[in-house]
Scaffold this motif. Sequence first.
Motif, mmCIF file in Angstrom:
data_model
loop_
_atom_site.group_PDB
_atom_site.id
_atom_site.type_symbol
_atom_site.label_atom_id
_atom_site.label_comp_id
_atom_site.label_asym_id
_atom_site.label_seq_id
_atom_site.Cartn_x
_atom_site.Cartn_y
_atom_site.Cartn_z
ATOM 1 N N PRO A 44 0.942 -1.150 -0.045
ATOM 2 C CA PRO A 44 -0.121 0.049 -0.024
ATOM 3 C C PRO A 44 1.040 1.267 0.083
ATOM 4 O O PRO A 44 1.854 1.476 0.837
ATOM 5 N N LYS A 45 0.505 2.200 -0.791
ATOM 6 C CA LYS A 45 1.189 3.524 -0.902
ATOM 7 C C LYS A 45 0.188 4.568 -0.425
ATOM 8 O O LYS A 45 0.762 5.798 -0.171
ATOM 9 N N GLU A 46 -1.005 4.257 -0.410
ATOM 10 C CA GLU A 46 -1.934 5.388 0.126
ATOM 11 C C GLU A 46 -3.094 4.764 0.976
ATOM 12 O O GLU A 46 -3.460 3.388 0.472
ATOM 13 N N ASP A 47 -3.371 5.298 2.168
ATOM 14 C CA ASP A 47 -4.442 4.753 2.663
ATOM 15 C C ASP A 47 -5.860 4.907 1.869
ATOM 16 O O ASP A 47 -6.068 5.937 1.260
ATOM 17 N N MET A 48 -6.831 3.906 1.960
ATOM 18 C CA MET A 48 -7.769 4.068 1.273
ATOM 19 C C MET A 48 -9.322 4.035 2.282
ATOM 20 O O MET A 48 -9.195 3.345 3.347
ATOM 21 N N SER A 49 -10.098 4.573 1.732
ATOM 22 C CA SER A 49 -11.668 4.656 2.484
ATOM 23 C C SER A 49 -12.571 3.720 1.414
ATOM 24 O O SER A 49 -12.687 4.410 0.542
ATOM 25 N N VAL A 50 -13.380 2.849 2.028
ATOM 26 C CA VAL A 50 -14.311 2.177 1.152
ATOM 27 C C VAL A 50 -15.413 2.522 1.842
ATOM 28 O O VAL A 50 -15.695 2.540 2.822
ATOM 29 N N VAL A 140 -12.724 4.203 -2.491
ATOM 30 C CA VAL A 140 -13.422 3.154 -3.193
ATOM 31 C C VAL A 140 -14.937 2.719 -2.904
ATOM 32 O O VAL A 140 -15.070 2.707 -1.686
ATOM 33 N N LEU A 141 -15.666 2.911 -4.083
ATOM 34 C CA LEU A 141 -17.280 2.836 -3.709
ATOM 35 C C LEU A 141 -17.651 1.308 -4.222
ATOM 36 O O LEU A 141 -17.095 0.879 -5.152
ATOM 37 N N THR A 142 -18.375 0.704 -3.370
ATOM 38 C CA THR A 142 -19.147 -0.317 -3.945
ATOM 39 C C THR A 142 -20.492 -0.616 -3.273
ATOM 40 O O THR A 142 -20.808 0.224 -2.357
ATOM 41 N N ASP A 143 -21.207 -1.557 -3.498
ATOM 42 C CA ASP A 143 -22.812 -1.703 -3.004
ATOM 43 C C ASP A 143 -22.756 -2.699 -2.062
ATOM 44 O O ASP A 143 -22.045 -3.586 -1.797
ATOM 45 N N ALA A 144 -23.804 -2.598 -0.983
ATOM 46 C CA ALA A 144 -24.006 -3.671 0.101
ATOM 47 C C ALA A 144 -24.378 -5.068 -0.525
ATOM 48 O O ALA A 144 -23.881 -6.015 0.224
ATOM 49 N N ASP A 145 -24.881 -5.063 -1.717
ATOM 50 C CA ASP A 145 -25.217 -6.388 -2.301
ATOM 51 C C ASP A 145 -23.892 -7.058 -3.231
ATOM 52 O O ASP A 145 -24.242 -7.822 -3.960
ATOM 53 N N CYS A 146 -22.929 -6.385 -3.145
ATOM 54 C CA CYS A 146 -21.521 -6.482 -3.889
ATOM 55 C C CYS A 146 -20.445 -7.290 -3.095
ATOM 56 O O CYS A 146 -20.480 -7.156 -1.794
ATOM 57 N N LYS A 147 -19.909 -8.211 -3.628
ATOM 58 C CA LYS A 147 -18.712 -9.015 -2.987
ATOM 59 C C LYS A 147 -17.525 -8.870 -3.779
ATOM 60 O O LYS A 147 -17.636 -9.465 -5.022
ATOM 61 N N PHE A 161 -4.656 4.167 -9.337
ATOM 62 C CA PHE A 161 -4.337 5.574 -9.089
ATOM 63 C C PHE A 161 -3.029 5.691 -9.518
ATOM 64 O O PHE A 161 -2.500 7.148 -9.413
ATOM 65 N N CYS A 162 -2.322 5.083 -10.138
ATOM 66 C CA CYS A 162 -0.777 5.164 -10.583
ATOM 67 C C CYS A 162 -0.831 6.529 -11.564
ATOM 68 O O CYS A 162 -1.907 6.898 -12.343
ATOM 69 N N ASP A 163 0.272 7.121 -11.819
ATOM 70 C CA ASP A 163 0.483 8.317 -12.678
ATOM 71 C C ASP A 163 -0.501 9.381 -12.582
ATOM 72 O O ASP A 163 -0.909 9.865 -13.791
ATOM 73 N N GLY A 164 -0.877 9.814 -11.483
ATOM 74 C CA GLY A 164 -1.702 10.995 -11.525
ATOM 75 C C GLY A 164 -3.219 10.593 -11.574
ATOM 76 O O GLY A 164 -3.873 11.836 -11.766
ATOM 77 N N LYS A 165 -3.510 9.480 -11.793
ATOM 78 C CA LYS A 165 -4.974 9.189 -12.193
ATOM 79 C C LYS A 165 -5.965 9.751 -10.750
ATOM 80 O O LYS A 165 -5.513 9.567 -9.693
ATOM 81 N N GLU A 166 -7.047 9.979 -10.900
ATOM 82 C CA GLU A 166 -7.984 10.639 -10.211
ATOM 83 C C GLU A 166 -9.295 9.766 -10.018
ATOM 84 O O GLU A 166 -9.903 9.624 -8.790
ATOM 85 N N ILE A 167 -9.610 9.055 -11.062
ATOM 86 C CA ILE A 167 -10.736 8.116 -11.055
ATOM 87 C C ILE A 167 -10.234 6.568 -11.630
ATOM 88 O O ILE A 167 -9.295 6.608 -12.360
ATOM 89 N N VAL A 168 -10.601 5.633 -11.193
ATOM 90 C CA VAL A 168 -10.305 4.207 -11.490
ATOM 91 C C VAL A 168 -11.779 3.565 -11.651
ATOM 92 O O VAL A 168 -12.672 3.358 -10.753
ATOM 93 N N LEU A 169 -11.842 2.859 -12.900
ATOM 94 C CA LEU A 169 -13.022 2.422 -13.217
ATOM 95 C C LEU A 169 -12.553 0.786 -13.083
ATOM 96 O O LEU A 169 -11.657 0.175 -13.566
ATOM 97 N N GLY A 170 -13.784 0.101 -12.410
ATOM 98 C CA GLY A 170 -13.602 -1.190 -12.282
ATOM 99 C C GLY A 170 -14.818 -1.987 -12.750
ATOM 100 O O GLY A 170 -15.696 -1.418 -13.188
ATOM 101 N N ALA A 214 -13.703 3.908 -8.213
ATOM 102 C CA ALA A 214 -12.769 4.724 -7.017
ATOM 103 C C ALA A 214 -12.396 5.919 -7.669
ATOM 104 O O ALA A 214 -12.324 6.221 -8.853
ATOM 105 N N TYR A 215 -12.413 7.155 -6.789
ATOM 106 C CA TYR A 215 -11.904 8.236 -7.192
ATOM 107 C C TYR A 215 -11.616 8.922 -5.871
ATOM 108 O O TYR A 215 -11.727 8.571 -4.790
#
Length: 379
Positions: A44-50, A140-147, A161-170, A214-215
């Motif tokens: 981990p390089k950054e702390d994350m909030s889910v 990082v965002l997800t839903d309660a019915d997601c695993k 999030f590498c290379d200065g990205k601010e949004i990550v699509l999964g 994620a953003y």
Amino acid sequence: MSDNLGIIIFSCFAAAAGIQVLYYLIFFSRVAFYNRRFDEDFPPKEDMSVVICAKNEERSLPRNLPAVLQQRYHVHQEPAYEVIVVNDNSEDDSKYYLASIENGYPHYRHIEIKQSAQFIPGKKYPLSIGIKGAKYDHLVLTDADCKPGSIHWLSLMAQGFCDGKEIVLGYGPYYKKPGFLNKVIRYETYFSALQYFGYALAGIPYMGVGRNLAYKKELFFRHKGFTAHQHLASGDDDLFVNRAANSKNVGVVINKHAFSYSEPKTKWKHWFGQKTRHMSTGKHYRFGHKLLLGLFSLSHFVFYPAMVLALFYPPLLYVTLGIIGGKALIQSVVSWFALKRLDEKDLFWYCWLMDIMMFFYYVIFTPALFFNKGRSKWK
């Protein structure tokens, strides 16, 4: 069939086929041949909030939340992330479960919302509360019915999030179940991802899905959250990305261990309602995105009727057959590798049937772009 009419029909058919092939070569092939490597043991390089919003999810939470809380994303055996669950006016016993597990997970907390925000339908208000309460800038965002697809989900999404990205699509696929409806749902989900991943990889990002997105928190506040579309029930994911994304600030993570799985609808009417609600946000996209998406949809809609009619014009029959064969080859190759990349390769044997059915998909759901106001509740 007269020559003039035959040439007009053939021209429409050839144009539709040409547009389809161009989209597959320029955009969709980027997903099919996506080859970025990810490190599942990435430090981990950054702390994350889910952040997870829940409403009447007492059945889903015990099945899915532990997998989020047990991610392998630690520094010196300490979690480098927090999990926030926002319980939005649930009428079931969700709050008791959410409270019961707090002592077992020091990196977890939940927020109870007991009053709805006036004139803000959907989950935008509870999601905003969760984002404001997050300790870390990387969300990082997800839903309660997601695993999550694995214990490496968070680590893999963080690498986006590498290379200065601010949004990550999964990717947020649905579980494989018996029945034709399940195949339709999964194919439509795959096809949507094929578009938003392909356009993003081409530098034209236009949406993401809240099941796996994620953003940065700073980006959220810079764009004033959901203010521009807070009156709509949907759009907390795609409309926000549509406004905040640009050609340089979006990363893509395509790895089956980074997927976030959901339970699919089991009845056609429930799926129709879900898709109608989601489709209603499309009319609020940027003009260029609507043009890009509309051109592909129009070509898809025109192709099959024009193809059938073109087959009845003998002077150009062999040319018509050649175009059909060439398009089928290119589309099949790209579809096979894209389905494999998104772990949906069992759908390959249905993809041509599904492709034909997309004609009816446009007939059924396009009216939602114009007539649905997008004010339905999110649960």
